[in-house]
Scaffold this motif. Structure first.
Motif, PDB file in Angstrom:
ATOM      1  N   LEU A   1      26.197  48.248  14.938  1.00  0.00           N
ATOM      2  CA  LEU A   1      26.482  49.665  14.709  1.00  0.00           C
ATOM      3  C   LEU A   1      27.974  49.947  14.610  1.00  0.00           C
ATOM      4  O   LEU A   1      28.374  50.999  14.112  1.00  0.00           O
ATOM      5  N   SER A   2      28.787  49.010  15.085  1.00  0.00           N
ATOM      6  CA  SER A   2      30.244  49.205  14.995  1.00  0.00           C
ATOM      7  C   SER A   2      30.767  48.887  13.596  1.00  0.00           C
ATOM      8  O   SER A   2      31.896  49.229  13.259  1.00  0.00           O
ATOM      9  N   LYS A   3      29.951  48.224  12.790  1.00  0.00           N
ATOM     10  CA  LYS A   3      30.377  47.820  11.458  1.00  0.00           C
ATOM     11  C   LYS A   3      30.134  48.928  10.445  1.00  0.00           C
ATOM     12  O   LYS A   3      29.264  49.777  10.635  1.00  0.00           O
ATOM     13  N   ALA A   4      30.901  48.915   9.368  1.00  0.00           N
ATOM     14  CA  ALA A   4      30.736  49.918   8.314  1.00  0.00           C
ATOM     15  C   ALA A   4      29.341  49.814   7.721  1.00  0.00           C
ATOM     16  O   ALA A   4      28.805  48.709   7.521  1.00  0.00           O
ATOM     17  N   ILE A   5      28.741  50.953   7.441  1.00  0.00           N
ATOM     18  CA  ILE A   5      27.367  50.999   6.943  1.00  0.00           C
ATOM     19  C   ILE A   5      27.184  50.115   5.720  1.00  0.00           C
ATOM     20  O   ILE A   5      26.216  49.362   5.610  1.00  0.00           O
ATOM     21  N   GLN A   6      28.131  50.191   4.783  1.00  0.00           N
ATOM     22  CA  GLN A   6      27.983  49.484   3.506  1.00  0.00           C
ATOM     23  C   GLN A   6      28.105  47.976   3.637  1.00  0.00           C
ATOM     24  O   GLN A   6      27.790  47.243   2.693  1.00  0.00           O
ATOM     25  N   THR A   7      28.548  47.477   4.796  1.00  0.00           N
ATOM     26  CA  THR A   7      28.709  46.033   4.968  1.00  0.00           C
ATOM     27  C   THR A   7      27.459  45.356   5.520  1.00  0.00           C
ATOM     28  O   THR A   7      27.396  44.128   5.554  1.00  0.00           O
ATOM     29  N   LEU A   8      26.482  46.132   5.960  1.00  0.00           N
ATOM     30  CA  LEU A   8      25.285  45.554   6.573  1.00  0.00           C
ATOM     31  C   LEU A   8      24.283  45.133   5.510  1.00  0.00           C
ATOM     32  O   LEU A   8      23.970  45.882   4.586  1.00  0.00           O
ATOM     33  N   GLY A   9      23.757  43.920   5.662  1.00  0.00           N
ATOM     34  CA  GLY A   9      22.737  43.423   4.750  1.00  0.00           C
ATOM     35  C   GLY A   9      21.343  43.703   5.276  1.00  0.00           C
ATOM     36  O   GLY A   9      21.164  44.169   6.415  1.00  0.00           O
ATOM     37  N   PRO A  10      20.300  43.414   4.475  1.00  0.00           N
ATOM     38  CA  PRO A  10      18.915  43.679   4.884  1.00  0.00           C
ATOM     39  C   PRO A  10      18.533  43.036   6.209  1.00  0.00           C
ATOM     40  O   PRO A  10      17.831  43.660   7.022  1.00  0.00           O
ATOM     41  N   ASN A  11      18.947  41.792   6.459  1.00  0.00           N
ATOM     42  CA  ASN A  11      18.589  41.128   7.712  1.00  0.00           C
ATOM     43  C   ASN A  11      19.191  41.840   8.920  1.00  0.00           C
ATOM     44  O   ASN A  11      18.549  41.978   9.967  1.00  0.00           O
ATOM     45  N   GLU A  12      20.437  42.298   8.784  1.00  0.00           N
ATOM     46  CA  GLU A  12      21.090  43.015   9.886  1.00  0.00           C
ATOM     47  C   GLU A  12      20.422  44.368  10.123  1.00  0.00           C
ATOM     48  O   GLU A  12      20.254  44.797  11.280  1.00  0.00           O
ATOM     49  N   ILE A  13      20.031  45.021   9.049  1.00  0.00           N
ATOM     50  CA  ILE A  13      19.332  46.304   9.182  1.00  0.00           C
ATOM     51  C   ILE A  13      17.979  46.095   9.871  1.00  0.00           C
ATOM     52  O   ILE A  13      17.566  46.897  10.719  1.00  0.00           O
ATOM     53  N   ASN A  14      17.301  44.992   9.550  1.00  0.00           N
ATOM     54  CA  ASN A  14      16.032  44.677  10.215  1.00  0.00           C
ATOM     55  C   ASN A  14      16.234  44.403  11.701  1.00  0.00           C
ATOM     56  O   ASN A  14      15.391  44.768  12.535  1.00  0.00           O
ATOM     57  N   ILE A  15      17.339  43.755  12.048  1.00  0.00           N
ATOM     58  CA  ILE A  15      17.630  43.508  13.465  1.00  0.00           C
ATOM     59  C   ILE A  15      17.791  44.836  14.208  1.00  0.00           C
ATOM     60  O   ILE A  15      17.273  45.008  15.319  1.00  0.00           O
ATOM     61  N   ILE A  16      18.510  45.779  13.596  1.00  0.00           N
ATOM     62  CA  ILE A  16      18.660  47.107  14.203  1.00  0.00           C
ATOM     63  C   ILE A  16      17.298  47.752  14.387  1.00  0.00           C
ATOM     64  O   ILE A  16      16.971  48.264  15.471  1.00  0.00           O
ATOM     65  N   ALA A  17      16.480  47.732  13.318  1.00  0.00           N
ATOM     66  CA  ALA A  17      15.159  48.354  13.391  1.00  0.00           C
ATOM     67  C   ALA A  17      14.287  47.697  14.458  1.00  0.00           C
ATOM     68  O   ALA A  17      13.645  48.382  15.272  1.00  0.00           O
ATOM     69  N   ASP A  18      14.249  46.367  14.484  1.00  0.00           N
ATOM     70  CA  ASP A  18      13.419  45.648  15.459  1.00  0.00           C
ATOM     71  C   ASP A  18      13.862  45.937  16.892  1.00  0.00           C
ATOM     72  O   ASP A  18      13.025  46.089  17.794  1.00  0.00           O
ATOM     73  N   THR A  19      15.176  46.002  17.100  1.00  0.00           N
ATOM     74  CA  THR A  19      15.693  46.221  18.460  1.00  0.00           C
ATOM     75  C   THR A  19      15.378  47.622  18.958  1.00  0.00           C
ATOM     76  O   THR A  19      14.942  47.800  20.104  1.00  0.00           O
ATOM     77  N   ILE A  20      15.590  48.626  18.128  1.00  0.00           N
ATOM     78  CA  ILE A  20      15.341  49.999  18.600  1.00  0.00           C
ATOM     79  C   ILE A  20      13.849  50.232  18.829  1.00  0.00           C
ATOM     80  O   ILE A  20      13.469  51.009  19.705  1.00  0.00           O
ATOM     81  N   ILE A  21      12.993  49.546  18.042  1.00  0.00           N
ATOM     82  CA  ILE A  21      11.546  49.671  18.264  1.00  0.00           C
ATOM     83  C   ILE A  21      11.163  48.980  19.567  1.00  0.00           C
ATOM     84  O   ILE A  21      10.425  49.524  20.390  1.00  0.00           O
ATOM     85  N   LYS A  22      11.676  47.766  19.786  1.00  0.00           N
ATOM     86  CA  LYS A  22      11.345  47.011  20.994  1.00  0.00           C
ATOM     87  C   LYS A  22      11.744  47.769  22.254  1.00  0.00           C
ATOM     88  O   LYS A  22      10.989  47.797  23.238  1.00  0.00           O
TER      89      LYS A  22
END
Length: 437
Positions: free
Chosen positions: A199-220
């Motif tokens: 979340l500290s990184k610029a939005i445009q620098t995140l790839g699909p795998n990193e976005i999935n990690i965010i999604a998986d973590t907040i769901i867990k």
């Protein structure tokens, strides 16, 4: 507390505290308070200069100053055995929160350019944690300065609103999950550490795998729900409390969180009165670590909530970014026809939308019932605009996500799942609206 203390006195003070932290005498607490209040004059001088420069660059900036809390000074003495308490560089500090990163550098460069004309001078190393973030992802510019002719150092922090929201979210996560991410980093909880790092990184620098990690973590971890429940609980109570206060000409604010987790605010017109109340509250309940005294000019609820969201626990804008990343995960898994992953992400997305819809309805009803705001046009308009902005943001994310999911032959089954889940969502949303109307 009228006595002046020598360097030797402060060295002995540190030795006594380190020797028996659980039995600090009242006299030593008073000595720490004397040290704190001795920063009154240099801190005020530095803050006034910085605030004027900051507002010329960003009319919407939030500038505040504070003196380190007593328990934070004690904690630092323990963490740094060689440190002499009166020589710490961050006992007093100013913070300027500007709208964007470019404005942070504009203010930083203006300070450097005009330093010879300012009433203070630089001391020690400048740390640019924006150009070189800390391992955790922390970003800010730190400068140590002293008023000319004075040796008491004051730390100046310059950060963007995005960087500030991230930093306070780490503290909020520590509080709600019983962690110490800020102090101990990844060893404390690897998954939540990595979540905040992403979340500290610029939005445009995140790839699909990193976005999935965010999604998986907040769901867990039920992240948005856990924070949202606390935010919603505090928001209405604190907002009502704020609206009931008469804060004209108040510049010093004492924020204290009670046993119920809901903060109360006291406003003061002068430094000495505010500091006396702080110390009185501290010595009467030394176990309460959630007392902070801050100075803000021309403040309102939004400004003080931004500056101290880790105390108010009413909202943090990074939550919107997290929801945005979840919506990205929904869109990407739909596009790739990842049926199982899409179902999990979409369920979480719709559940969170229902959650925030419920909280917005409660806020609207509270707004209508709060008599205090109808006595103040300023408070009425401020709260009304906040409600409107919140609705627009969440509706915008919701509409955009669904605009990206179109029927195609190859994803017919995924589309069918989406439509089925969406219809159930609509039924629940309609029931919720009808209950509240």
């Amino acid at each position: 507390m009228s006595k002046a203390y020598s360097n030797s006195d402060y060295k002995k003070l540190g030795d006594r505290i380190r020797a028996d932290i659980n039995n600090i005498s009242d006299a030593d607490y008073e000595m720490l308070q004397y040290l704190r209040t001795s920063y009154k004059s240099p801190l005020s001088t530095i803050f006034n200069s910085i605030e004027q420069l900051a507002h010329k660059i960003d009319a919407n900036c939030v500038c505040t100053y504070r003196i380190k809390r007593i328990e934070s000074i004690i904690s630092k003495l323990i963490r740094f055995p060689e440190m002499q308490v009166n020589r710490a560089e961050d006992i007093a500090g100013c913070r300027c929160i500007l709208s964007n990163e470019q404005q942070v550098y504009d203010l930083y460069n203006r300070i450097l350019k005009r330093i010879s004309k300012l009433p203070f001078e630089l001391k020690g190393k400048i740390n640019d944690y924006i150009a070189n973030p800390k391992e955790s992802g922390y970003k800010s510019i730190h400068l140590n300065v002293v008023v000319k002719g004075d040796n008491r150092r004051v730390e100046i922090q310059l950060r963007s609103l995005e960087h500030h929201n991230w930093a306070t979210l780490v503290e909020i996560s520590d509080l709600l999950y019983g962690l110490k991410l800020k102090e101990n980093g990844r060893s404390c909880n690897e998954e939540l550490f990595d979540l905040h790092l992403l979340l500290s990184k610029a939005i445009q620098t995140l790839g699909p795998n990193e976005i999935n990690i965010i999604a998986d973590t907040i769901i867990k971890y039920g992240y948005i729900h856990k924070l949202g429940e606390v935010f919603a609980q505090n928001y209405i109570e604190v907002r009502k409390h704020w609206n009931s206060l008469r804060l004209q000409s108040k510049h010093f604010f004492l924020i204290a969180t009670g046993s119920d987790g809901i903060p109360e605010i006291q406003g003061f017109t002068n430094f000495d009165e505010a500091e006396n109340q702080y110390f009185e509250m501290f010595v009467s309940n030394k176990s309460n670590k959630n007392i902070v005294l801050t100075h803000l000019q021309n403040t309102n609820f939004t400004k003080i909530s931004i500056a101290y969201s880790n105390y108010f626990l009413t909202f943090n804008n990074t939550i919107i970014r997290i929801l945005y990343h979840l919506s990205q995960a929904v869109e990407e898994s739909f596009r790739r026809n990842q049926i199982k992953r899409f179902g999990r992400y979409y369920d979480a997305f719709l559940d969170m939308m229902l959650f925030w819809m419920e909280k917005q309805i409660i806020e609207i009803n509270s707004f209508k019932c709060d008599n205090n705001i109808f006595r103040s046009k300023k408070k009425h308009n401020e709260w009304a605009s906040t409600i409107t902005a919140g609705i627009q943001i969440f509706n915008g994310i919701f509409r955009h996500t669904h605009s990206q999911m179109h029927f195609k032959i190859r994803n017919a089954f995924t589309y069918y799942i989406m439509r089925s889940k969406y219809k159930k969502f609509q039924t629940k949303a309609n029931r919720m609206s009808n209950r509240q109307s």
